[in-house]
Structure formats: structure tokens, C-alpha cells
Design a protein around this motif. Structure first.
Motif, PDB file in Angstrom:
ATOM      1  N   ALA A 100       0.820  -1.232   0.000  1.00 17.67           N
ATOM      2  CA  ALA A 100       0.000   0.000   0.000  1.00 17.67           C
ATOM      3  C   ALA A 100       0.847   1.273   0.000  1.00 17.67           C
ATOM      4  CB  ALA A 100      -0.937  -0.028   1.202  1.00 17.67           C
TER       5      ALA A 100
ATOM      6  N   SER B   4      -7.278   1.573  -9.524  1.00 14.87           N
ATOM      7  CA  SER B   4      -6.648   1.661  -8.202  1.00 14.87           C
ATOM      8  C   SER B   4      -6.901   3.052  -7.610  1.00 14.87           C
ATOM      9  CB  SER B   4      -5.137   1.424  -8.317  1.00 14.87           C
ATOM     10  OG  SER B   4      -4.473   2.640  -8.593  1.00 14.87           O
ATOM     11  N   SER B   5      -6.587   3.198  -6.341  1.00 15.40           N
ATOM     12  CA  SER B   5      -6.735   4.528  -5.718  1.00 15.40           C
ATOM     13  C   SER B   5      -5.366   5.191  -5.597  1.00 15.40           C
ATOM     14  CB  SER B   5      -7.389   4.386  -4.354  1.00 15.40           C
ATOM     15  OG  SER B   5      -6.550   3.601  -3.533  1.00 15.40           O
ATOM     16  N   ARG B   6      -4.406   4.704  -6.362  1.00 17.64           N
ATOM     17  CA  ARG B   6      -3.069   5.324  -6.324  1.00 17.64           C
ATOM     18  C   ARG B   6      -3.031   6.548  -7.240  1.00 17.64           C
ATOM     19  NH1 ARG B   6       0.977   1.950  -4.368  1.00 17.64           N
ATOM     20  NH2 ARG B   6       0.321  -0.179  -3.950  1.00 17.64           N
TER      21      ARG B   6
ATOM     22  N   GLU C  79      -1.029   4.069  -2.173  1.00 18.86           N
ATOM     23  CA  GLU C  79      -2.504   4.033  -2.151  1.00 18.86           C
ATOM     24  C   GLU C  79      -3.056   5.169  -1.309  1.00 18.86           C
ATOM     25  OE1 GLU C  79      -3.951   0.180  -0.910  1.00 18.86           O
ATOM     26  OE2 GLU C  79      -3.182  -0.706  -2.773  1.00 18.86           O
ATOM     27  N   ARG C  80      -4.163   5.796  -1.783  1.00 25.54           N
ATOM     28  CA  ARG C  80      -4.820   6.863  -1.037  1.00 25.54           C
ATOM     29  C   ARG C  80      -6.257   6.437  -0.780  1.00 25.54           C
ATOM     30  NH1 ARG C  80      -1.078   9.529   0.837  1.00 25.54           N
ATOM     31  NH2 ARG C  80      -2.221  11.462   1.042  1.00 25.54           N
ATOM     32  N   SER C  81      -6.962   7.189   0.084  1.00 30.82           N
ATOM     33  CA  SER C  81      -8.339   6.788   0.363  1.00 30.82           C
ATOM     34  C   SER C  81      -9.258   7.106  -0.822  1.00 30.82           C
ATOM     35  CB  SER C  81      -8.831   7.456   1.639  1.00 30.82           C
ATOM     36  OG  SER C  81      -8.520   8.818   1.575  1.00 30.82           O
TER      37      SER C  81
ATOM     38  N   ALA D 237      -9.504   8.013  -5.114  1.00 29.80           N
ATOM     39  CA  ALA D 237      -8.766   8.011  -6.387  1.00 29.80           C
ATOM     40  C   ALA D 237      -8.858   9.391  -7.015  1.00 29.80           C
ATOM     41  CB  ALA D 237      -9.356   6.968  -7.324  1.00 29.80           C
TER      42      ALA D 237
END
Ligand code: SAM
Length: 582
Positions: A260, A288-290, A319-321, A323
Motif C-alpha cells: 500500500a 486503483s486509488s493510487r 494508495e490513497r483513500s 482516487a
């Protein structure tokens, strides 16, 4: 796998007793002999500062003869000057065509610096615990990462014992120059990156890990079926087709293994934004939320990836909460810098477009920018060669007829406003402001009131270089009247004035002439905090803290799309020549 079929690395081909050449995939027998001789150079550069190296690298170094002393000192001197003689030596030993087998192309330092800055933006104040350089070559990224993040462990992975050995020599050289390098933890792994991946990104490895580099662009046709099968076995989620080149395989696999908090920033072929082979990679990034950011060079500039390949930098953050939109930009290498000449974003709330750089709404973005040169001509004001003779004050011009006098601006020092109207032009700066330009017509007789003025100055002015270039030494015929005047030198704020008076500028000033539209929104933006920051960015900075912008600097200036739209009164897409994918 790859190592068995392409470049043996277990030492069997580099038996110190019998070996006279070194195995580097793609090299001819003669080139292998040359590469073997490089081992002596690496040993000489490394001296007593050499750290642990894999066995084949040690064997390569130990068995070659040392080069003559003058060669050794020339190489050390070049390293001291900040050059990269080890990369040059490698390139001199093996042809560009044969280097391609291992995808060996060394990344220029401005691209490395650009990527490091991009990574810093995505680290949110943290430091990487470990930096992995996939396909480290002679260490453009490894050395830069060790310099930037002193406490990070840096792991340089390469399949080529020669480039890895040259990198070992380079690190030893850094240690010999700076004792603090002894504390830097740099490991050299002679390995195929794909096979090393699961170990490198082990679940319990300290975070964040940063994968940073320029992986080999080896075409899919050059990869063995065994290698492709092995890569397929390492794959977990990201789909790969059999047509992916090695760099895309490395990036897709890296994304699989990132935990993560880990991140990656790699140079890839620009075609990853649209090819079928990279569709799985794009899909994985999209869902993804990256944070994802791609900077792509133009198709006709292939600055470093190699023949026929457009370059892109792909940044994949931790990774972030939520996107955030994907950030895209066109990049150009200019004067030792990477410049982003157009930026925009793409929200991930709908299905991904087939070509990320060809999406319909690419330009409908508040943060997209365009180069100033797309709608403005930039030039310095008129050079007279003798301003004291040509630029006149109110009293100096009083006796001369109106038709040989043109409103002018020699300097903006005493002008406090933002718009030079005709009324403002008549009064600003007081009576001794040289606000009129003598503009005699070379094809007409000199009017009587001017005959004695010309005679008085003939000796001093007529022999000056610019005077000798004119039809008549006293006749200036080039009279650009720019829409916006820019005072190029400042301690803090660049003066920007809309030239409603259509005054001729002196060469103390820079002028912007619009090809169409209204200059006011551009001038307003140039005076804003953002515009002034952009002006400083393209300026030269002097030691006393002042800034000077030249016409060449203004050519690199980027203007927000919204400002361009306000200037030309319509959407700015029409100003751009669309870039076709390869
Ligand atoms: C594009 S060059 C980059 C070199 C260096 N990182 C730079 O940016 O200057 C790619 C490097 O990948 C290495 N390479 C090729 N195949 C590899 C593999 N399977 N595993 C690890 N490295 C590989 C090549 O030997 C070459 O040094």
C-alpha cells in the motif's frame, strides 16, 4: 529463465583462469573482449573503496589488466568534473545496435532529476526506506537516489555484469571523495529483475519501497517463450498480453508487488498510453486509488529510450483513500531541463478511454497549460545603438514636426500603472522622460528643423555599428509596437504593461504581440502571483537575488488554458497541432 538464455550470470562463463572475454548479450566476440578490458578500468577507479560485488563482477574486475596511468587519471578527472566517463566507456565498447539486445540506454541527468522531484511530490513528506533500481546500468538512478535519500537502502538490479561492475566502481569513487558515502547502503544484485521482484517486495520489508528507474526496452520478439512463461507465473492480477515489451512487463509486475505505501516511477515507452499490450496495466492503474501521473515526450523526440521509441515517465504513488484524477502532461527536454508544456487531468469516474493522451475532454481542464508561443510573438524592443540621440524628451522634441516623432517607451522604471493609454503616455515620468522616438523616413529629405540636430550628432552616432547597418544612419524603420511591454529585470516583481498607446519599445524592454485577441487577460495573469512565479521560473537568477527574463525564457512560459481562452475568445484547442500516436 532470462539469465540462462540471454546473459549468463552465475560465473561459469567468466572463469578467471581461461576467460578472455565477458558475456554480455548482444555483444560480438570483439566487443566482448573490449568489455572484458573495461574490468581493469573499473578496478583502477574503485581502488580500495570497492564494496561487496557479485562473484562474476569481481572475476571480471580481477582478471583484466589495469589501463595505463594516464587513462586512469583522465577518467578520474572526468568524474570530478561531473561527467559520466564510465557510461561513455561502455558505449564506446559496444555498438548502439548491439546494446539494444539488453535495452541499454543511459538516462540523461535532467530526466533523473525530473523524476526524483516527481517522486518527492508523491512521498507526502516521507523518505523511502528502500529504493530499487530495475535495470540499474551504470547507476544514473542509484547514485541520484543515494544522494537524495541518505538513509534509504538502495538496491541496484541488473543482469549485465559489466554495467553493474562499472556502477560498483562509480560508488567506490563516490566513497573516495566523500566519507559519508561509506554509510550509504547500496547493494548490487546481478539478477533478472522480474525473478527478483517477490523477494525485493517481501511483505515484511520496510516501507515505503520506491521502484525508480529506466527498465530495459527489450522488444517482445527478443524475449524467449520461457521468459514470458515465467513472467506470467509471477503475475497475480494485472493482465499482460504476449506482446508486451520488457519495460512494460517490469512495470506491470512492479504494480502487482507494490504494497500500500510503496510507489514507483519509471521511464517507459510512450505507447503504454494506448497499446493493447499495456491495456491490463492501464486498467489496473485506472481502478486503483493510487495517484497516477504520466509525462510523455513528443513522438519525434526520442531523447533517451532508444531508436523508434517515444519516452514517457510513469509515476504511480502510494494508495490513497480517494482516487484522484490521473495527471497527464506533454514533456520536453530543453536546455538541460525537463519542461511540461501542457498539463491536464482525467477523472477516473467513467470507463477509461482507449488512448489516454487522446481523450475527448483532454483540454477541458482548469489546470491545462499552453506555451505562450502558441498565440504570442515575443521580441525585444527596437535597438537604436544610440538611445540618447533617438529617444527624446518633451522639450527635445518640441521643435521637431509631429510626423517624425513616434510615441515610445525607453524604460518602465517610472511608470506605475498597468495600462499605457495615450493620455498616460503624454504625462508619465515627468518632463525629462524620453518618451518620443525620432523616426525619420530614409526616403524623404530631412526636415529643416532637424538638419542642425543631425549635424551635431553625426560624428558620435553615424559610425556606430547599428547606424552603419541602416540605409541612412539617422533612420530607424523597424518599429514594433507590442501589445504588452515586459520589463525584463527585477528584484521581485516583473512590470507588465498593456501598451494601448501603441508606443514603440526600446530594447531595454521585451514585447509580446498577440496573433489575435485581447491582451488584457494575459497581462492580468502575468501580474498575478501565479504569472509572476511562472516568469521567475523561466528567468535567470543573479547572485544579488535579481531575476532577468530573456526572449528565450519567455518562449518556455506556460499559460493556463483558461487565460488563453479569455485572450482569444474561444476554446484554445484549435491553436494546437494534434499529436498523433506512433
Ligand atoms: C534502459 S537501460 C537503463 C540503465 C540505467 N538505469 C539508466 O537509466 O541509465 C536498461 C538496463 O536494464 C538492464 N537489463 C536488461 N534486462 C534486464 C533484466 N532482465 N533484469 C535486470 N536488468 C536488465 C540492462 O542491462 C540495462 O542496464
Amino acid at each position: 529463465m532470462w539469465m540462462e538464455t540471454v546473459a549468463p550470470t552465475d560465473g561459469t562463463d567468466v572463469d578467471p583462469k581461461v576467460r578472455s572475454s565477458v558475456i554480455v548479450a548482444g555483444a560480438t566476440p570483439l566487443e566482448r573482449l573490449r568489455l572484458a578490458a573495461l574490468g581493469g578500468l573499473a578496478r583502477a577507479v574503485a581502488g580500495k573503496h570497492l564494496g561487496p560485488v557479485p562473484f562474476p563482477v569481481a572475476a571480471w574486475m580481477e582478471t583484466a589488466e589495469l589501463p595505463p596511468a594516464d587513462v586512469q587519471s583522465a577518467v578520474i578527472e572526468a568524474l570530478r568534473r561531473g561527467e559520466d566517463p564510465l557510461a561513455e566507456a561502455y558505449n564506446a565498447c559496444i555498438s548502439a545496435a548491439n546494446r539494444r539486445q539488453l535495452g541499454t540506454v543511459f538516462t540523461p541527468s535532467e530526466v533523473v532529476d525530473h523524476m526524483l522531484d516527481l517522486v518527492v511530490d508523491n512521498l507526502y513528506g516521507r523518505q523511502p526506506a528502500c529504493v530499487i533500481d530495475p535495470g540499474a546500468g551504470v547507476g544514473a538512478f542509484t547514485v541520484a537516489a543515494a544522494r537524495r535519500w541518505h538513509n534509504a537502502r538502495v538496491i541496484a538490479v541488473d543482469i549485465n555484469p559489466v554495467t553493474l561492475g562499472l556502477l560498483a566502481a562509480r560508488i567506490a569513487y563516490e566513497r573516495s571523495q566523500d566519507a559519508r558515502w561509506a554509510r550509504r547502503r547500496i547493494d548490487l544484485q546481478l539478477a533478472d529483475y522480474a525473478s527478483a521482484l517477490p523477494g525485493l517486495f517481501a511483505a515484511d520489508a520496510p516501507a515505503p519501497i520506491l521502484a525508480l528507474g529506466n527498465p530495459p526496452y527489450t522488444r517482445t520478439q527478443s524475449l524467449t517463450s520461457g521468459y514470458k512463461r515465467d513472467a506470467e507465473r509471477l503475475r497475480k492480477v494485472v493482465e499482460m498480453t504476449g506482446h508486451a515489451n520488457l519495460a512494460t512487463v517490469f512495470q506491470a509486475l512492479t504494480l502487482e508487488y507494490l504494497r500500500a505505501d510503496d510507489l514507483s516511477c519509471m521511464v517507459l515507452p510512450g505507447s503504454i498510453v494506448y497499446t493493447d499490450a499495456a491495456r491490463g496495466l492501464r486498467r489496473a492503474m485506472w481502478s486503483s486509488s493510487r495517484p497516477v501521473e504520466i509525462h510523455r515526450w513528443r513522438a519525434d523526440t526520442k531523447p533517451f529510450v532508444g531508436r523508434n521509441v517515444q519516452a514517457a515517465v510513469l509515476m504511480i504513488g502510494p494508495e490513497r483513500s480517494v482516487a484522484r484524477p490521473i495527471r497527464l502532461a506533454r514533456a520536453e527536454s530543453m536546455n538541460g531541463n525537463v519542461e511540461l508544456i501542457q498539463r491536464w487531468t482525467m477523472a477516473r469516474d467513467k470507463p477509461p478511454p482507449d488512448n489516454w493522451f487522446w481523450a475527448e475532454d483532454s483540454f477541458d481542464q482548469p489546470d491545462a497549460v499552453l506555451p505562450l508561443t502558441t498565440f504570442v510573438t515575443i521580441r525585444r524592443g527596437t535597438a537604436t545603438g544610440a538611445n540618447f540621440f533617438f529617444f527624446l524628451t518633451d522639450s527635445e522634441r518640441a521643435a521637431f514636426p509631429d510626423d517624425v516623432i513616434t510615441p515610445a517607451v525607453a524604460s518602465l522604471r517610472r511608470f506605475e500603472g498597468t495600462v499605457m493609454t495615450q493620455a498616460a503616455h503624454r504625462t508619465w515620468g515627468g518632463a525629462d522622460e524620453p518618451r518620443w522616438l525620432l523616426t525619420l523616413d530614409p526616403y524623404k529629405p530631412v526636415p529643416a528643423p532637424l538638419v542642425s540636430y543631425l549635424a551635431e550628432h553625426e560624428d558620435t552616432v553615424s559610425r556606430r555599428h547599428l547606424s552603419t547597418q541602416r540605409r541612412e544612419w539617422w533612420a530607424i524603420t523597424e518599429l514594433p509596437r507590442p501589445d504588452i511591454l515586459v520589463s525584463p529585470l527585477t528584484q521581485k516583481t516583473f512590470k507588465i504593461v498593456v501598451n494601448k498607446a501603441k508606443a514603440v519599445a526600446s530594447n531595454n524592454l521585451l514585447g509580446l504581440t498577440l496573433r489575435e485577441g485581447n491582451p488584457a487577460p494575459l497581462a492580468k495573469w502575468l501580474r498575478s502571483i501565479e504569472g509572476q512565479r511562472e516568469l521567475r521560473r523561466v528567468s535567470r537568477r543573479y547572485s544579488g537575488g535579481s531575476f532577468k527574463v530573456e526572449p528565450g525564457g519567455l518562449k518556455r512560459l506556460q499559460v493556463p488554458r483558461s487565460v488563453v481562452a479569455a485572450v482569444i475568445g474561444r476554446s484554445p484547442e484549435s491553436l494546437l497541432t494534434p499529436e498523433l500516436p506512433l
